[in-house]
Design an enzyme around this catalytic site. Structure first.
Site, PDB file in Angstrom:
ATOM      1  NE  ARG B  17      -2.008  -1.138   3.673  1.00  0.00           N
ATOM      2  CZ  ARG B  17      -2.459  -1.129   4.917  1.00  0.00           C
ATOM      3  NH1 ARG B  17      -3.731  -0.885   5.148  1.00  0.00           N
ATOM      4  NH2 ARG B  17      -1.657  -1.345   5.928  1.00  0.00           N
ATOM      5  CB  ILE B  19       5.292   5.447   0.583  1.00  0.00           C
ATOM      6  CG1 ILE B  19       4.720   6.868   0.745  1.00  0.00           C
ATOM      7  CG2 ILE B  19       6.780   5.518   0.224  1.00  0.00           C
ATOM      8  CD1 ILE B  19       5.316   7.653   1.908  1.00  0.00           C
ATOM      9  CE1 TYR B 146       6.078   6.895  12.199  1.00  0.00           C
ATOM     10  CE2 TYR B 146       6.175   9.293  11.908  1.00  0.00           C
ATOM     11  CZ  TYR B 146       6.130   8.005  11.369  1.00  0.00           C
ATOM     12  OH  TYR B 146       6.156   7.851  10.006  1.00  0.00           O
ATOM     13  CE  LYS B 150       9.172   6.276  10.031  1.00  0.00           C
ATOM     14  NZ  LYS B 150       9.429   5.173   9.064  1.00  0.00           N
ATOM     15  CB  THR B 179      -0.891   6.744   1.988  1.00  0.00           C
ATOM     16  OG1 THR B 179      -0.428   6.815   3.335  1.00  0.00           O
ATOM     17  CG2 THR B 179       0.251   7.126   1.065  1.00  0.00           C
TER      18      THR B 179
END
Lengths: 250, 233
Positions: B17, B19, B146, B150, B179
């Protein structure tokens, strides 16, 4: 895993685009110019002194060479590109002052003239050409060339690191000023196999190479791959792309 | 059509799905043999129908890495794309279970997949592309866990660029890409964060991945594709 070079078909990615590469008579500038031409663009290269070399490079892909000082004649230079090709879409600010004497660890050896020569071409030249291009571009891309010493410092190249750090800041500010019309990015290059490499002693060359994880110097054609990517992506702006084989990891 | 990756095998985690799917498609159209994995068999099949002849492996990269690599016998390109934001909380609301879960999904999964892939990548002198995020470069209100996960993935990228050479390791750090289901308000706010004043497309991110795969001198780089949202290293 390199993209193959081929002659440009009508649906080539840069077909219909006009590119100006400053300092295009040799090395990285010439490689970028050739790659854009192979990808279908009309390409003008600028030079200051190397008339014969520039003419030969331009002739090799059917482009034009234009004499001019990037810091003092930027508007004239851009106007000449528009006169020849009718527009300008992509400016590559590659011209830089090359002088062996600036590579020194002796602060007292840095003269005012040296400072002026480097900052005039590398910094003011990049600014003047960008402004001149922004005046006439409708939509487009500006690519600047900077270098690892701008990010990490360079013990034996302080003036160079100052000029190239200026280019970093300029890139980001221009990206903000010219959005969303023009995307502005810079390429922070490591050790690329060009005219400065013969200045290195074999021992220095070994030591430089030893610091690069991929174990070799970069090729001008690899810089051209980065230039073509940046010129082809509409959502990349204000970025510094480091291309150095993994040397800096910043 | 570009055929520059002919003969190469690529694995894209979370490739069914968004990217990941766009990356799988770009690699496929450059001539690579593409393997995607994902948690949901239905969306894997839908992705394969859309892209073409690719290999789909239902696998959760948090726990099925062994199973996944039973189906992978050679590898030239690894794209660690699986990840995501599971919740949206401030620091004081983010409990230990949240931190653990976010790091499992966004960092430890990439570590496990990379550990399994390295022997194959050494043989092929291949490359790795980690999909990070602009919030990993400069934290933004996306939850502390998050952003930190990252940022850790970016640091891991730079670390591995030296230790794993000649395997090249790079990161692509996308900004806001719509998305799934985003509200109009979310899209407006995300666009405002960029200097381009718009969100990006999966294809724009995929083009950076393709460049990172192809350019033999790119190593240890963090390629920002974010409309200018973050301009620092």
């Amino acid at each position: 895993m390199r993209s193959p070079r081929r002659s440009a078909p009508a649906d080539a990615p840069f077909s219909g685009k006009v590119v100006l590469v400053t300092g295009g008579s040799r090395g990285i500038g010439a490689a970028i110019a050739r790659a854009f031409a192979a990808a279908g663009a009309s390409v003008a290269i600028n030079y200051r002194r190397s008339r014969k070399e520039a003419a030969e490079v331009a002739a090799s892909f059917g482009g034009v060479s234009i004499k001019g000082d990037v810091a003092r004649q930027a508007d004239k230079l851009v106007a000449e590109v528009v006169r020849r090709f009718g527009r300008l879409d992509i400016l590559v600010n590659n011209a830089g002052h090359s002088e062996r004497a600036i590579w020194t660890d002796n602060l007292d050896a840095i003269t005012r003239d040296m400072w002026d020569r480097v900052l005039e071409t590398d910094l003011r030249g990049t600014f003047e050409c960008s402004r001149a291009a922004a005046r006439i571009m409708k939509k487009g891309k500006i690519l600047n060339v900077t270098s690892i010493p701008a990010l990490t410092g360079e013990r034996e190249g302080i003036v160079y690191s100052i000029a190239k750090a200026g280019v970093l800041g300029m890139t980001k500010s221009l990206a903000m000023l010219l959005a969303p019309r023009i995307q502005v990015n810079c390429m922070a290059l490591g050790s690329i196999e060009t005219g400065w490499v013969p200045w290195l002693s074999p021992a220095m060359k070994r030591s430089y190479r030893g610091a690069i994880p991929v174990g070799r110097f970069g090729k001008p054609a690899e810089v051209a791959e980065l230039a073509l990517f940046l010129a082809g992506n509409d959502w990349v702006t204000g970025q510094t792309y480091v291309l150095d084989g993994g040397e800096a990891r910043v | 059509m570009d055929n520059s990756l002919a003969g190469k095998t690529a694995l894209v985690t979370g490739g069914s799905r968004g990217i990941g799917k766009a990356i799988a498609k770009a690699l496929y159209h450059a001539g690579a043999r593409v393997i995607i994995c994902g948690r949901d068999p239905k969306s894997l099949i839908a992705a394969a129908k859309e892209i073409g002849e690719i290999l789909c492996i239902p696998a959760d990269v948090r726990k099925d890495v062994k199973k996944l690599f039973r189906a992978v016998d050679r590898l030239d390109i690894l794209v660690n794309n699986a990840g995501g934001m599971e919740h949206f909380k401030g620091f004081e609301e983010t409990g230990p279970a949240d931190w653990k879960s976010t790091f499992e999904l966004n960092l430890f999964s990439a570590v496990d997949v990379t550990r399994a892939a390295v022997p194959l990548l050494r043989k092929s002198r291949g490359c790795i592309v980690n999909i990070a995020s602009d919030v990993g470069r400069r934290p933004f209100r996306m939850g502390p866990d998050y952003c930190a996960a990252k940022a850790a993935l970016i640091s891991l990228t730079r670390y591995l660029a030296a230790e794993l050479a000649p395997i090249r390791v790079n990161a692509v750090a996308p900004g806001p890409v719509v998305t799934g289901s985003w509200s109009a308000d979310e899209i407006r706010k995300a666009a405002a964060r960029t200097v381009m004043k718009r969100t990006g497309t999966p294809e724009e991110v995929a083009s950076a991945v393709l460049f990172a795969v192809k350019c033999g001198y790119l190593n240890g780089a963090v390629c920002g594709v974010d409309g200018g949202a973050v301009r620092t290293p």
